[in-house]
Scaffold this active site. Sequence first.
Site, PDB file in Angstrom:
ATOM      1  CG  ASP A  16      -2.106   1.030   1.098  1.00 43.59           C
ATOM      2  OD1 ASP A  16      -2.392   1.716   0.028  1.00 43.59           O
ATOM      3  OD2 ASP A  16      -2.609   1.325   2.168  1.00 43.59           O
ATOM      4  CG  HIS A  33       0.349   2.304  -9.287  1.00 44.49           C
ATOM      5  ND1 HIS A  33      -0.015   1.943  -8.070  1.00 44.49           N
ATOM      6  CD2 HIS A  33      -1.022   2.967  -9.837  1.00 44.49           C
ATOM      7  CE1 HIS A  33      -1.208   2.291  -7.639  1.00 44.49           C
ATOM      8  NE2 HIS A  33      -1.754   3.083  -8.888  1.00 44.49           N
ATOM      9  CG  LEU A 127       9.435 -17.325  -3.619  1.00 42.79           C
ATOM     10  CD1 LEU A 127       9.078 -17.444  -2.167  1.00 42.79           C
ATOM     11  CD2 LEU A 127      10.058 -15.978  -4.202  1.00 42.79           C
ATOM     12  CD  GLU A 203       2.432 -13.529  15.572  1.00 40.03           C
ATOM     13  OE1 GLU A 203       2.660 -12.424  15.862  1.00 40.03           O
ATOM     14  OE2 GLU A 203       1.926 -14.341  16.193  1.00 40.03           O
TER      15      GLU A 203
HETATM   16  C1  FPP Z   1      -1.644   0.409  -3.439  1.00 35.25           C
HETATM   17  O1  FPP Z   1      -1.213   1.700  -3.531  1.00 35.25           O
HETATM   18  C2  FPP Z   1      -1.186  -0.596  -4.355  1.00 35.25           C
HETATM   19  C3  FPP Z   1      -2.094  -1.267  -5.214  1.00 35.25           C
HETATM   20  C4  FPP Z   1      -3.277  -0.708  -6.285  1.00 35.25           C
HETATM   21  C5  FPP Z   1      -1.324  -2.666  -5.785  1.00 35.25           C
HETATM   22  C6  FPP Z   1      -0.035  -2.864  -5.844  1.00 35.25           C
HETATM   23  C7  FPP Z   1       0.455  -2.839  -7.062  1.00 35.25           C
HETATM   24  C8  FPP Z   1       1.545  -2.451  -7.527  1.00 35.25           C
HETATM   25  C9  FPP Z   1       2.932  -2.610  -6.709  1.00 35.25           C
HETATM   26  C10 FPP Z   1       1.954  -2.440  -8.941  1.00 35.25           C
HETATM   27  C11 FPP Z   1       1.521  -3.009 -10.081  1.00 35.25           C
HETATM   28  C12 FPP Z   1       1.809  -4.706  -9.810  1.00 35.25           C
HETATM   29  C13 FPP Z   1       2.235  -5.409 -10.605  1.00 35.25           C
HETATM   30  C14 FPP Z   1       2.302  -7.015 -10.037  1.00 35.25           C
HETATM   31  C15 FPP Z   1       2.475  -5.227 -12.040  1.00 35.25           C
HETATM   32  P1  FPP Z   1      -2.309   2.807  -3.478  1.00 35.25           P
HETATM   33  O2  FPP Z   1      -2.564   3.386  -4.952  1.00 35.25           O
HETATM   34  O3  FPP Z   1      -3.961   2.448  -2.982  1.00 35.25           O
HETATM   35  O4  FPP Z   1      -1.777   3.723  -2.522  1.00 35.25           O
HETATM   36  P2  FPP Z   1      -2.568   5.139  -1.790  1.00 35.25           P
HETATM   37  O5  FPP Z   1      -3.128   4.128  -0.580  1.00 35.25           O
HETATM   38  O6  FPP Z   1      -1.544   5.910  -1.342  1.00 35.25           O
HETATM   39  O7  FPP Z   1      -3.367   5.717  -2.829  1.00 35.25           O
END
Ligand code: FPP
Length: 244
Positions: A16, A33, A127, A203
């Site tokens: 997140d 992202h 893994l 955990e």
């Molecule tokens: C949350 O950040 C993250 C996501 C929506 C999912 C995680 C996605 C990635 C790490 C990139 C794409 C993944 C792959 C496998 C290509 P947020 O946008 O909710 O952050 P915020 O809470 O600060 O708005």
Amino acid sequence: MAATGNIPQHVAIIMDGNGRWAQERGLLRVQGHQQGVETIREIIQAARELKIRFLTLYAFSKENWARPRPEVDFLMKLLSQYLDSELQELEKGGVKFNVIGRIDQLPKEIQEKIKRNIKQSEHNRDLVLTLALNYSSRIEITDAARCLCESVKAGRLEVSEIDESHLAKALYTRDMPDPDLLIRTSGELRISNFLLWQISYSEIYVSEKYWPDFKREDFLKAIQEYQKRERRFGRTEAIQADHD
Ligand code: FPP
């Protein structure tokens, strides 16, 4: 590497904070992202070195479809590129690729790439990397309930026979142990519909860092914190993680 002994078998991560990471730097959310993918690479490498057997990453929730269309499109594009660019790397590193979620509702092109990556890495044993995509734990549990009802209807199962193990075997995660450790980044204290059944005794470790800032040393810190915890599974005495 500092963390040794009592290594968690399965680590699950709620990644997140990509959006906030970008906004704080005056960048577009999607750049967060993009940077998040770099962190994924670093954490997979660290997990391999620590000999963690299962790493499960929450990459796209069912609820994420409600984001602005350009952001959803970008995430799909990033995922598509990731599935191409990482295949060789994962292959070489002994990583078996896996997914959980309603994959049939993803764009066809992505479904094909997922199938290809699963097939090409199926022999790997070091893994198991699982991406949760279009994932909702409540839907997973609902699907499992439906599956058990079908078995009862077909006469393969008696209602009175149904126990926890039947439900666990009907989940998307049937082939993996429950997570020993659940990590969430960006300081939020929420589960967000992720592995609700499976984390009953996990955990939980929350890092204040945004996912793009979460580095190898932060991952190690989480593992070391896990190693200090006493896991009692509802009993009075601590038992080793390999209990389940
Ligand atoms: C949350 O950040 C993250 C996501 C929506 C999912 C995680 C996605 C990635 C790490 C990139 C794409 C993944 C792959 C496998 C290509 P947020 O946008 O909710 O952050 P915020 O809470 O600060 O708005």
